[in-house]
Enzyme design. Structure first.
Site, PDB file in Angstrom:
ATOM      1  N   LYS A  52       0.844  -1.205   0.000  1.00 25.10           N
ATOM      2  CA  LYS A  52       0.000   0.000   0.000  1.00 25.10           C
ATOM      3  C   LYS A  52       0.875   1.249   0.000  1.00 25.10           C
ATOM      4  O   LYS A  52       0.584   2.220  -0.697  1.00 25.10           O
ATOM      5  CB  LYS A  52      -0.934  -0.017   1.228  1.00 25.10           C
ATOM      6  CG  LYS A  52      -2.044  -1.038   1.095  1.00 25.10           C
ATOM      7  CD  LYS A  52      -2.791  -1.293   2.396  1.00 25.10           C
ATOM      8  CE  LYS A  52      -3.733  -2.480   2.193  1.00 25.10           C
ATOM      9  NZ  LYS A  52      -4.402  -2.929   3.421  1.00 25.10           N
ATOM     10  N   GLN A  96      -5.358  -1.631   9.644  1.00 28.02           N
ATOM     11  CA  GLN A  96      -4.990  -2.914   9.029  1.00 28.02           C
ATOM     12  C   GLN A  96      -5.447  -4.072   9.917  1.00 28.02           C
ATOM     13  O   GLN A  96      -5.136  -4.108  11.102  1.00 28.02           O
ATOM     14  CB  GLN A  96      -3.463  -2.956   8.827  1.00 28.02           C
ATOM     15  CG  GLN A  96      -2.950  -4.192   8.149  1.00 28.02           C
ATOM     16  CD  GLN A  96      -3.425  -4.337   6.698  1.00 28.02           C
ATOM     17  OE1 GLN A  96      -3.428  -3.381   5.934  1.00 28.02           O
ATOM     18  NE2 GLN A  96      -3.847  -5.530   6.321  1.00 28.02           N
ATOM     19  N   ASP A 119     -11.502   2.518   3.520  1.00 24.93           N
ATOM     20  CA  ASP A 119     -11.658   1.070   3.410  1.00 24.93           C
ATOM     21  C   ASP A 119     -13.136   0.679   3.302  1.00 24.93           C
ATOM     22  O   ASP A 119     -13.454  -0.486   3.038  1.00 24.93           O
ATOM     23  CB  ASP A 119     -11.044   0.375   4.640  1.00 24.93           C
ATOM     24  CG  ASP A 119      -9.854  -0.493   4.281  1.00 24.93           C
ATOM     25  OD1 ASP A 119      -9.659  -0.762   3.075  1.00 24.93           O
ATOM     26  OD2 ASP A 119      -9.137  -0.902   5.203  1.00 24.93           O
TER      27      ASP A 119
END
Ligand code: NAP
Length: 282
Positions: A52, A96, A119
């Protein structure tokens, strides 16, 4: 022989377009910035986070990592998210997963403000997706839908079977496919005789995390296969949830692992960061 859906090439094209959008924002003095929060030392997470950060660098998005120790309390994690919510320099926040089991990840996701939910995991984003409103779509399902669009695969009236019902992949995919007018069936670990569903499927989206689970005898001729799974074999090789070598002989389209859904997930994260930045500066 199946057409191989090239997620790597499509993701590259998306990143190149986003780079141009990012430059346009910078000309206006706006610098997109993503904050990534990680708790503990999960080796797989480290690889995902590194990918990422590389993608951010390529597109021109600033990237900041916040590493918390295994022993961090729920309150400290929520406090960090709240600080990032209030920080005007941060446009997107990504927590995460996984995080240690003693912490409540849903509560942590809920604390992320909608405007920075790149997200697409907050209840606001998920609720909007369910009622068909414009929102942040979680990156893996969004990447899958982009693949269908790029390859002119129309889901209207198709029997789509989704394997897996996780909050981050399977469940948002249900909504995404419904919006594309598919007839959707979802299978999970309690589904009996999965083969009876997969054999009738026009499209199978596999997201269960079991190497080569979908075999040739489970699919019909001409099936479209999207393999979300990422599994590592004993010798370190990456495999999907589909027995690619054998299933591709029957499929009309199939995604490889690696080089399929994985790069698309990251490209759609970049897309969401640019979208969040633009909306915050409107
Ligand atoms: P997850 O949270 O572990 O969910 C797995 C789902 O699969 C659950 O719904 C589970 O059913 C179901 N399942 C497990 N074993 C099954 C079986 N034998 N038969 C039928 N269903 C079964 O996993 P996830 O986070 O959704 O990830 C799924 C896979 O996709 C993993 O390999 C992950 O690494 C990969 N992934 C890839 C990307 C990417 O960018 N390519 C992104 C995210 C995830 P229950 O609900 O009944 O337990």
């Amino acid at each position: 022989m199946a057409i191989i859906i090239d997620g790597k090439a499509l993701a590259k094209k998306i990143r190149q377009n986003l780079k141009v959008e990012c430059e346009e924002l910078k000309e206006k003095g706006i610098i997109p910035k993503l904050a990534v929060v990680m708790v503990g030392e999960n080796p797989a997470s480290k690889v995902y986070v590194r990918n990422k950060s590389k993608a951010c660098h390529e597109v021109g998005i600033e990237y900041e990592e916040y590493l918390l120790g295994e022993e961090v309390t729920q309150q400290k994690l929520l406090n960090l998210i709240k600080e990032l919510n209030d920080n005007k320099e941060i446009n997107g926040i990504l927590l995460q997963s996984p995080i240690p089991e003693n912490l409540n990840i849903n509560e942590a996701f809920k604390t992320i403000t909608y405007a920075k939910d790149v997200d697409g995991f907050t209840p606001s984003s998920i609720g909007k997706l369910c009622i068909g409103e414009e929102t942040f779509i979680s990156c893996t399902p969004y990447g899958v839908i982009k693949m269908f669009e790029e390859y002119n695969i129309d889901l209207t009236g198709k029997n789509v079977v989704i394997l897996g019902r996780s909050n981050i992949v399977g469940k948002p995919l249900i909504q995404c496919c419904l919006q594309k007018n598919a007839t959707v069936t979802v299978c999970h670990s309690k589904t009996e005789n999965i083969k009876q569903y997969t054999r009738r499927a026009d499209v199978i989206i596999a997201a269960i995390g079991k190497s080569k689970f979908v075999t040739e005898d489970m699919v019909k001729e001409g099936v479209i296969i999207i393999d979300v799974g990422i599994n590592r074999t004993e010798n370190g090789k990456l495999t999907g949830d589909v027995d690619f070598e054998n299933v591709q002989k029957k499929a009309s389209y199939i995604t490889p692992v690696p080089g399929g859904v994985g790069p698309m997930t990251i490209a759609m994260l970049m897309h969401n960061v640019i979208k969040a930045t633009k909306e915050q500066n409107r």
